[in-house]
Design an enzyme around this catalytic site. Structure first.
Site, PDB file in Angstrom:
ATOM      1  N   ARG A 260      56.222  40.270   3.178  1.00 19.16           N
ATOM      2  CA  ARG A 260      55.292  41.340   3.546  1.00 19.16           C
ATOM      3  C   ARG A 260      53.861  41.078   3.073  1.00 19.16           C
ATOM      4  O   ARG A 260      52.925  41.697   3.535  1.00 19.16           O
ATOM      5  CB  ARG A 260      55.809  42.680   2.980  1.00 19.16           C
ATOM      6  CG  ARG A 260      57.059  43.169   3.688  1.00 19.16           C
ATOM      7  CD  ARG A 260      57.775  44.251   2.896  1.00 19.16           C
ATOM      8  NE  ARG A 260      58.606  43.711   1.809  1.00 19.16           N
ATOM      9  CZ  ARG A 260      59.308  44.449   0.952  1.00 19.16           C
ATOM     10  NH1 ARG A 260      59.252  45.767   1.025  1.00 19.16           N
ATOM     11  NH2 ARG A 260      60.044  43.886   0.006  1.00 19.16           N
TER      12      ARG A 260
ATOM     13  N   GLN B  57      67.366  29.949  -7.038  1.00 16.19           N
ATOM     14  CA  GLN B  57      68.235  30.649  -6.088  1.00 16.19           C
ATOM     15  C   GLN B  57      68.029  29.935  -4.749  1.00 16.19           C
ATOM     16  O   GLN B  57      66.956  30.025  -4.152  1.00 16.19           O
ATOM     17  CB  GLN B  57      67.805  32.120  -5.989  1.00 16.19           C
ATOM     18  CG  GLN B  57      68.700  32.951  -5.091  1.00 16.19           C
ATOM     19  CD  GLN B  57      68.123  34.333  -4.814  1.00 16.19           C
ATOM     20  OE1 GLN B  57      66.926  34.591  -5.023  1.00 16.19           O
ATOM     21  NE2 GLN B  57      68.960  35.235  -4.323  1.00 16.19           N
TER      22      GLN B  57
ATOM     23  N   ASN C 159       7.653  25.438 -22.692  1.00 17.37           N
ATOM     24  CA  ASN C 159       7.604  26.271 -21.487  1.00 17.37           C
ATOM     25  C   ASN C 159       7.668  25.363 -20.263  1.00 17.37           C
ATOM     26  O   ASN C 159       6.894  24.412 -20.145  1.00 17.37           O
ATOM     27  CB  ASN C 159       6.304  27.073 -21.453  1.00 17.37           C
ATOM     28  CG  ASN C 159       6.357  28.119 -20.351  1.00 17.37           C
ATOM     29  OD1 ASN C 159       6.933  29.186 -20.527  1.00 17.37           O
ATOM     30  ND2 ASN C 159       5.779  27.794 -19.204  1.00 17.37           N
TER      31      ASN C 159
ATOM     32  N   ARG D 204      -1.659  12.679 -10.408  1.00 15.82           N
ATOM     33  CA  ARG D 204      -2.165  13.528  -9.341  1.00 15.82           C
ATOM     34  C   ARG D 204      -3.402  12.827  -8.778  1.00 15.82           C
ATOM     35  O   ARG D 204      -4.179  12.255  -9.548  1.00 15.82           O
ATOM     36  CB  ARG D 204      -2.614  14.833  -9.998  1.00 15.82           C
ATOM     37  CG  ARG D 204      -2.489  16.056  -9.153  1.00 15.82           C
ATOM     38  CD  ARG D 204      -3.322  17.130  -9.754  1.00 15.82           C
ATOM     39  NE  ARG D 204      -2.682  17.846 -10.861  1.00 15.82           N
ATOM     40  CZ  ARG D 204      -3.359  18.636 -11.691  1.00 15.82           C
ATOM     41  NH1 ARG D 204      -4.658  18.776 -11.587  1.00 15.82           N
ATOM     42  NH2 ARG D 204      -2.737  19.252 -12.653  1.00 15.82           N
TER      43      ARG D 204
HETATM   44  C1  UD1 Z   1      63.621  46.607  -4.714  1.00 16.96           C
HETATM   45  C2  UD1 Z   1      64.862  47.509  -4.794  1.00 16.96           C
HETATM   46  C3  UD1 Z   1      64.450  48.962  -4.546  1.00 16.96           C
HETATM   47  C4  UD1 Z   1      63.361  49.364  -5.526  1.00 16.96           C
HETATM   48  C5  UD1 Z   1      62.190  48.373  -5.501  1.00 16.96           C
HETATM   49  C6  UD1 Z   1      61.225  48.664  -6.654  1.00 16.96           C
HETATM   50  C7  UD1 Z   1      66.690  46.128  -3.972  1.00 16.96           C
HETATM   51  C8  UD1 Z   1      67.613  45.861  -2.861  1.00 16.96           C
HETATM   52  N1  UD1 Z   1      65.828  47.107  -3.807  1.00 16.96           N
HETATM   53  O1  UD1 Z   1      63.130  46.684  -3.383  1.00 16.96           O
HETATM   54  O2  UD1 Z   1      65.569  49.823  -4.704  1.00 16.96           O
HETATM   55  O3  UD1 Z   1      62.911  50.671  -5.211  1.00 16.96           O
HETATM   56  O4  UD1 Z   1      62.659  47.025  -5.664  1.00 16.96           O
HETATM   57  O5  UD1 Z   1      60.107  47.863  -6.594  1.00 16.96           O
HETATM   58  O6  UD1 Z   1      66.781  45.499  -5.010  1.00 16.96           O
HETATM   59  N2  UD1 Z   1      64.144  38.642  -5.244  1.00 16.96           N
HETATM   60  C9  UD1 Z   1      64.826  37.480  -5.579  1.00 16.96           C
HETATM   61  N3  UD1 Z   1      65.760  36.996  -4.717  1.00 16.96           N
HETATM   62  C10 UD1 Z   1      66.092  37.631  -3.553  1.00 16.96           C
HETATM   63  C11 UD1 Z   1      65.393  38.829  -3.249  1.00 16.96           C
HETATM   64  C12 UD1 Z   1      64.454  39.310  -4.112  1.00 16.96           C
HETATM   65  O7  UD1 Z   1      64.561  36.875  -6.617  1.00 16.96           O
HETATM   66  O8  UD1 Z   1      66.967  37.138  -2.829  1.00 16.96           O
HETATM   67  C13 UD1 Z   1      63.115  39.136  -6.181  1.00 16.96           C
HETATM   68  C14 UD1 Z   1      61.727  39.252  -5.559  1.00 16.96           C
HETATM   69  O9  UD1 Z   1      60.942  38.095  -5.821  1.00 16.96           O
HETATM   70  C15 UD1 Z   1      61.136  40.479  -6.257  1.00 16.96           C
HETATM   71  C16 UD1 Z   1      62.355  41.294  -6.678  1.00 16.96           C
HETATM   72  O10 UD1 Z   1      63.478  40.447  -6.569  1.00 16.96           O
HETATM   73  O11 UD1 Z   1      60.391  40.122  -7.406  1.00 16.96           O
HETATM   74  C17 UD1 Z   1      62.551  42.525  -5.776  1.00 16.96           C
HETATM   75  O12 UD1 Z   1      62.648  42.113  -4.421  1.00 16.96           O
HETATM   76  P1  UD1 Z   1      61.846  42.842  -3.267  1.00 16.96           P
HETATM   77  O13 UD1 Z   1      62.157  42.154  -1.990  1.00 16.96           O
HETATM   78  O14 UD1 Z   1      60.458  43.040  -3.641  1.00 16.96           O
HETATM   79  O15 UD1 Z   1      62.620  44.246  -3.249  1.00 16.96           O
HETATM   80  P2  UD1 Z   1      62.022  45.657  -2.804  1.00 16.96           P
HETATM   81  O16 UD1 Z   1      62.108  45.766  -1.332  1.00 16.96           O
HETATM   82  O17 UD1 Z   1      60.721  45.877  -3.436  1.00 16.96           O
HETATM   83 MG    MG Z   2      59.409  44.662  -4.379  1.00 15.40          MG
END
Ligand code: UD1
Ligand code: MG
Length: 459
Positions: free
Chosen positions: A15, A72, A376, A439
Site C-alpha cells: 500500500r 520469511q 576581510n 589590473r
Molecule cells: C495488522 C493486523 C490488524 C491490526 C493492524 C495494526 C493482521 C492480520 N492484522 O494489520 O488486526 O489492526 O496490524 O497496525 O495481523 N508482516 C510480515 N509477514 C507477513 C505479513 C506481514 O512480516 O506475511 C509484517 C509487516 O511487515 C508489518 C506487520 O507484519 O510490519 C503487520 O502487517 P500489515 O500488513 O501491516 O498488517 P495490517 O494490515 O496493518
Molecule cells: Mg500495518
C-alpha cells in the site's frame, strides 16, 4: 521467566507503493523499525528476532547486531511470520513472547511494559493492545462479549457492516504465553478475505481452548500503523511533535513547532532559538543562544553559542561562537568558521577555515582555503582551487583586505596585513604588508560623451 521478542517486518508494504521497504522509511531521521526495536529493547528481552523478506539487504543493513534476522520466504500473513520466528527461538517454561509489528513506530516502552505487567498479573495466555479510534478504517476490530471480554479480532476486510462500526482497534502488538503460543499459531487457518494466516486469530484460538485473553487499552495515537504514504506523514507529524515538545520543555524556543524538523539524533542546548522552516539532522549539536532560521537546513554540524544562521544550508561544518551565516549561504563539508566570523549573502565555503573575526560578507566562493583572523574578503572573490585535475589550497594571512572581484588562483599565498587590489587575478605570492594588484591601468578619454552624441546625431 524471560521475554523473547519478535518484530514483524517482512510484509510487502504494497500500500506504500514505495521503492524502498516500508519498515526503513525514516521518521525523525531514524528508520521506522529502529523506533520499534528501541521501545522493545527497554523490556530487556533475552532474544529479539526480526522477520524479514528474502533479499531484504536494506532492512538488514539498519538492524543492530543484537537482533537476529530470520527470513520469511513467502509473505503468507502475520501468523505465518510469527511461526517462522518461533522456529529460531528456544522457549523455556514460563517465557513470554512479545510480538510487535515494525510498522507501529509510535508505541512506547511504557505501554509495552504495562502490557507485560497486565499479562503477568492476569495470568493470560494472550494479551493484545487496543485503542479507540475515531476512524478505525483498515484496522482489525476487537469483538468483545457481553462481559466485555475480548472474544476475537476481525480484520476490516472480513468485518460485517456492524463490526465495522466498532471503534476499538487491534494494535497488532501482543504478549503471549510461551508455553502455548507455538501450538496455537499452528492452528491458525487462512479462510478469510485475504487468504492469509492472521496472527490476531491466535487470540480466539487460545480463548476457545479455555485460556484467558486480556487487552491493554492505550491511546489511539500510539497504535497508528503505517501502511500508506498518508499514514507515514501523519505518524511523522506526531513523532515531530513529541520531539519538539521534549526540546521545548528543556528550554528551546520555537516560533512555530509545527514547522521545525529535528532528528532524534540531534542535541540542543537550552536557550536555542528556532524559527520556522528549520531542519536539523544527523549528529548536529547547537549551543545555547544560537538563533537558527527561518529556512535553514543543517546536517552533521556543530553550531556555537550566539551564532546566527538564516536562510542557509550547512553540511558537516563547524560554526564557532557568535558567527553569522547567511542569508543564502552554503557551507559544505569541512567548512570551519571560527568565533565571530561571517559568511554572508550568497557565499559558499568548502573545506576551509575562516579565522576569528574574519568576514566573507557577500557573493564569494571560498574552497580549500585558510582565511586568517580579522581578514576581510571582498564581494565577488573566488578561490580558483581546481585546475581540472587537482585541487589546490589558498592561504590568506591575518588582517588581509582582499578587494572585490578578486580571483585567488591556487596554490597561492597572501601574507599577513597585505592588500589585494579589487579586480585582481592573483597567481603569485603576495608578501606580508604588500599590495598585490593585477589590473591594466585606467585610461581617461575626455570629452568622449559629447563626441559620441555628435556622431549619433550626424548619422
Ligand atoms: C495488522 C493486523 C490488524 C491490526 C493492524 C495494526 C493482521 C492480520 N492484522 O494489520 O488486526 O489492526 O496490524 O497496525 O495481523 N508482516 C510480515 N509477514 C507477513 C505479513 C506481514 O512480516 O506475511 C509484517 C509487516 O511487515 C508489518 C506487520 O507484519 O510490519 C503487520 O502487517 P500489515 O500488513 O501491516 O498488517 P495490517 O494490515 O496493518
Ligand atoms: Mg500495518
Amino acid at each position: 521467566m524471560a521475554v523473547k521478542a519478535v518484530v514483524l517486518g517482512a510484509g510487502e508494504g504494497t500500500r506504500m507503493k514505495a521503492i524502498i521497504p516500508k519498515v526503513i522509511h525514516k521518521l525523525a531521521g531514524r528508520p521506522m523499525i529502529l523506533w520499534v526495536l528501541g521501545a522493545v529493547a527497554r523490556l530487556e528481552p533475552v532474544q529479539t528476532v526480526v522477520v524479514v523478506k528474502p533479499a531484504a539487504d536494506q532492512v538488514r543493513a539498519v538492524l543492530p547486531a543484537t537482533v537476529t534476522p530470520v527470513v520469511q520466504e513467502r509473505q503468507l500473513g502475520t501468523a505465518h511470520a510469527l511461526q517462522v520466528a518461533l522456529d529460531v527461538i528456544s522457549l523455556d517454561p514460563g517465557d513470554q513472547v512479545l510480538v510487535v509489528p515494525a510498522d507501529t513506530p509510535l508505541v512506547t516502552s511504557e505501554t509495552l511494559k504495562r502490557t507485560a505487567t497486565l499479562h503477568r498479573r492476569t495470568g493470560s495466555a494472550g494479551t493484545c493492545i487496543t485503542a479507540n479510534m475515531d476512524d478505525p478504517t483498515g484496522y482489525g476490530r476487537v469483538v468483545r462479549d457481553g462481559w466485555d471480554r475480548v472474544r476475537r479480532i476481525v480484520e476490516h476486510t472480513d468485518a460485517t457492516t456492524r463490526e465495522r462500526e466498532i471503534k476499538e482497534i487491534n494494535g497488532g502488538i501482543y504478549m503471549f504465553d510461551g508455553d502455548l503460543i507455538r501450538d496455537a499459531v499452528e492452528h491458525v487457518g487462512r479462510n478469510n478475505a485475504q487468504g492469509e494466516y492472521y496472527l490476531p486469530d491466535v487470540l480466539a484460538i487460545l480463548g476457545t481452548e479455555g485460556h484467558s485473553i486480556s487487552a491493554y487499552r492505550t491511546d489511539a495515537e500510539e497504535l497508528s500503523g503505517v501502511n500508506t504514504q498518508d499514514q507515514l506523514a501523519q505518524v511523522a507529524a506526531i513523532m515531530r511533535n513529541r520531539i519538539n515538545e521534549t526540546w521545548m520543555r528543556s528550554g528551546v524556543w520555537m516560533q512555530d513547532p509545527s514547522r521545525v524538523y529535528i532528528d532524534s539524533t540531534v542535541c540542543l542546548d537550552a536557550g536555542v532559538l528556532l524559527y520556522p522552516g528549520v531542519h536539523v539532522e544527523g549528529s548536529t549539536t547547537i549551543a545555547s543562544g544560537a538563533e537558527i532560521g527561518p529556512d535553514v537546513h543543517i546536517r552533521d554540524s556543530r553550531i556555537g553559542s550566539g551564532a546566527k544562521v538564516w536562510y542557509s544550508v550547512l553540511r558537516e561544518v563547524s560554526v564557532g561562537e557568535n558567527v553569522e551565516i547567511g542569508p543564502y549561504a552554503s557551507l559544505r563539508p569541512g567548512a570551519e568558521l571560527l568565533d565571530g566570523s561571517k559568511a554572508g549573502t550568497f557565499v559558499e565555503v568548502k573545506n576551509s577555515v575562516v579565522g576569528k573575526g574574519a568576514k566573507v560578507p557577500h557573493l564569494a566562493y571560498v574552497g580549500d582555503a585558510e582565511i586568517g583572523d580579522e581578514s576581510n574578503v571582498g564581494a565577488g572573490t573566488i578561490t580558483a582551487n581546481y585546475n581540472g585535475f587537482e585541487k589546490h589550497r589558498t592561504k590568506v594571512g591575518r588582517r588581509v583586505q582582499v578587494g572585490s572581484n578578486t580571483v585567488l588562483v591556487a596554490p597561492v599565498e597572501v601574507g599577513d596585513d597585505a592588500y589585494i587590489g579589487a579586480g585582481s587575478t592573483i597567481t603569485r605570492k603576495v608578501s606580508e604588508g604588500a599590495l598585490g594588484i593585477e589590473r591594466s591601468p585606467q585610461r581617461e578619454i575626455s570629452g568622449y560623451a559629447h563626441r559620441r552624441r555628435l556622431r549619433h546625431e550626424l548619422g
